[in-house]
Design a protein around this motif. Structure first.
Motif, mmCIF file in Angstrom:
data_model
loop_
_atom_site.group_PDB
_atom_site.id
_atom_site.type_symbol
_atom_site.label_atom_id
_atom_site.label_comp_id
_atom_site.label_asym_id
_atom_site.label_seq_id
_atom_site.Cartn_x
_atom_site.Cartn_y
_atom_site.Cartn_z
ATOM 1 N N ILE A 157 62.359 32.680 12.408
ATOM 2 C CA ILE A 157 61.320 31.888 13.075
ATOM 3 C C ILE A 157 61.460 30.413 12.687
ATOM 4 O O ILE A 157 61.419 29.535 13.545
ATOM 5 N N LYS A 158 61.647 30.154 11.403
ATOM 6 C CA LYS A 158 61.800 28.776 10.931
ATOM 7 C C LYS A 158 63.004 28.094 11.576
ATOM 8 O O LYS A 158 62.976 26.893 11.830
ATOM 9 N N GLN A 159 64.067 28.845 11.827
ATOM 10 C CA GLN A 159 65.281 28.292 12.437
ATOM 11 C C GLN A 159 65.213 28.304 13.968
ATOM 12 O O GLN A 159 66.194 27.998 14.647
ATOM 13 N N ASN A 160 64.053 28.711 14.496
ATOM 14 C CA ASN A 160 63.846 28.762 15.944
ATOM 15 C C ASN A 160 64.881 29.651 16.636
ATOM 16 O O ASN A 160 65.392 29.325 17.713
ATOM 17 N N GLN A 161 65.192 30.795 16.024
ATOM 18 C CA GLN A 161 66.221 31.707 16.537
ATOM 19 C C GLN A 161 65.651 32.847 17.380
ATOM 20 O O GLN A 161 66.414 33.608 17.960
ATOM 21 N N LEU A 162 64.311 32.997 17.407
ATOM 22 C CA LEU A 162 63.695 34.101 18.146
ATOM 23 C C LEU A 162 62.797 33.558 19.248
ATOM 24 O O LEU A 162 62.097 32.563 19.065
ATOM 25 N N ASP A 163 62.812 34.254 20.385
ATOM 26 C CA ASP A 163 61.918 33.888 21.478
ATOM 27 C C ASP A 163 60.592 34.632 21.372
ATOM 28 O O ASP A 163 59.545 34.087 21.730
ATOM 29 N N PHE A 164 60.653 35.868 20.897
ATOM 30 C CA PHE A 164 59.463 36.698 20.746
ATOM 31 C C PHE A 164 59.606 37.552 19.496
ATOM 32 O O PHE A 164 60.731 37.784 19.026
ATOM 33 N N VAL A 165 58.481 38.022 18.977
ATOM 34 C CA VAL A 165 58.500 38.976 17.872
ATOM 35 C C VAL A 165 57.555 40.127 18.195
ATOM 36 O O VAL A 165 56.588 39.960 18.929
ATOM 37 N N ILE A 166 57.874 41.268 17.641
ATOM 38 C CA ILE A 166 56.994 42.440 17.726
ATOM 39 C C ILE A 166 56.630 42.779 16.292
ATOM 40 O O ILE A 166 57.498 43.165 15.499
ATOM 41 N N THR A 182 50.303 30.323 10.049
ATOM 42 C CA THR A 182 51.323 29.574 9.328
ATOM 43 C C THR A 182 52.308 28.850 10.242
ATOM 44 O O THR A 182 52.708 27.724 9.952
ATOM 45 N N TYR A 183 52.705 29.495 11.342
ATOM 46 C CA TYR A 183 53.762 28.931 12.190
ATOM 47 C C TYR A 183 53.332 28.655 13.630
ATOM 48 O O TYR A 183 54.161 28.276 14.452
ATOM 49 N N GLY A 184 52.064 28.888 13.936
ATOM 50 C CA GLY A 184 51.567 28.605 15.281
ATOM 51 C C GLY A 184 51.974 29.614 16.335
ATOM 52 O O GLY A 184 52.024 29.292 17.517
ATOM 53 N N ALA A 185 52.256 30.843 15.924
ATOM 54 C CA ALA A 185 52.626 31.894 16.888
ATOM 55 C C ALA A 185 51.505 32.076 17.912
ATOM 56 O O ALA A 185 50.330 31.876 17.611
ATOM 57 N N LYS A 186 51.876 32.427 19.123
ATOM 58 C CA LYS A 186 50.921 32.667 20.204
ATOM 59 C C LYS A 186 51.036 34.111 20.670
ATOM 60 O O LYS A 186 52.130 34.606 20.909
ATOM 61 N N LEU A 187 49.903 34.768 20.832
ATOM 62 C CA LEU A 187 49.861 36.163 21.266
ATOM 63 C C LEU A 187 50.199 36.254 22.753
ATOM 64 O O LEU A 187 49.606 35.555 23.571
ATOM 65 N N VAL A 188 51.166 37.100 23.083
ATOM 66 C CA VAL A 188 51.538 37.325 24.472
ATOM 67 C C VAL A 188 50.935 38.638 24.955
ATOM 68 O O VAL A 188 50.426 38.738 26.061
#
Length: 119
Positions: free
Chosen positions: A83-92, A104-110
Motif C-alpha cells: 500500500i505504501k508503495q502504491n502497488q495495489l488497486d484494491f484490498v480485501i 492510517t492510509y486513507g483507504a476508501k470502502l468500495v
C-alpha cells in the motif's frame, strides 16, 4: 455424509475456487488488458475462499472481460508495504484491518459483506 467426506469436499471446493480465481486464459493477449492488482490478507479460513474470495474474483472476471485481475495473498506487513508503495488497486481485508487502513492510509470502502445473521 461423514465428517471426513465434508472436509474433503470443502478442500476440493477451495482448490477449485482458487484455480478459478487465479485462472489466466492462454488465448488472450494480456498486454492489451488493463491490469487491476488486488491484495488480500493471508487467512487460514477455507470458508473465506469458498464464500467470498473465489466468487468475487470469478464474478469480476466475468463482468470485466477486458481487465486482468492479479491477486496476491499477503501478510499484514507485506500488505501495508504494498500500500505504501502504491502497488495495489484494491484490498480485501477484515473490517478491523480496513478501519486501520482507512485511518492510517486513507483507504476508501468500495464494498462490504455482512453475514445473514447480522441485523
Amino acid at each position: 455424509m461423514g465428517q471426513r467426506f465434508v472436509l474433503v469436499l470443502k478442500s476440493l471446493s477451495v482448490i477449485l475456487l482458487f484455480l478459478i480465481a487465479f485462472e489466466v486464459k492462454g488465448n488472450v493477449d494480456l498486454s492489451e488488458k488493463e491490469t487491476i492488482r488486488i491484495g488480500l490478507l493471508t487467512t487460514q479460513d477455507p470458508n473465506f475462499f469458498i464464500d467470498t474470495f473465489g466468487p468475487t474474483i470469478a464474478d469480476l472476471r466475468r463482468k470485466f472481460r477486458n481487465t486482468r485481475f492479479v491477486t496476491q495473498e499477503l501478510s499484514l506487513d507485506s500488505l501495508i508495504s504494498e500500500i505504501k508503495q502504491n502497488q495495489l488497486d484494491f484490498v480485501i481485508v477484515p473490517s478491523g484491518v480496513y478501519a486501520f487502513l482507512e485511518r492510517t492510509y486513507g483507504a476508501k470502502l468500495v464494498a462490504s459483506r455482512a453475514r445473514k445473521e447480522a441485523e
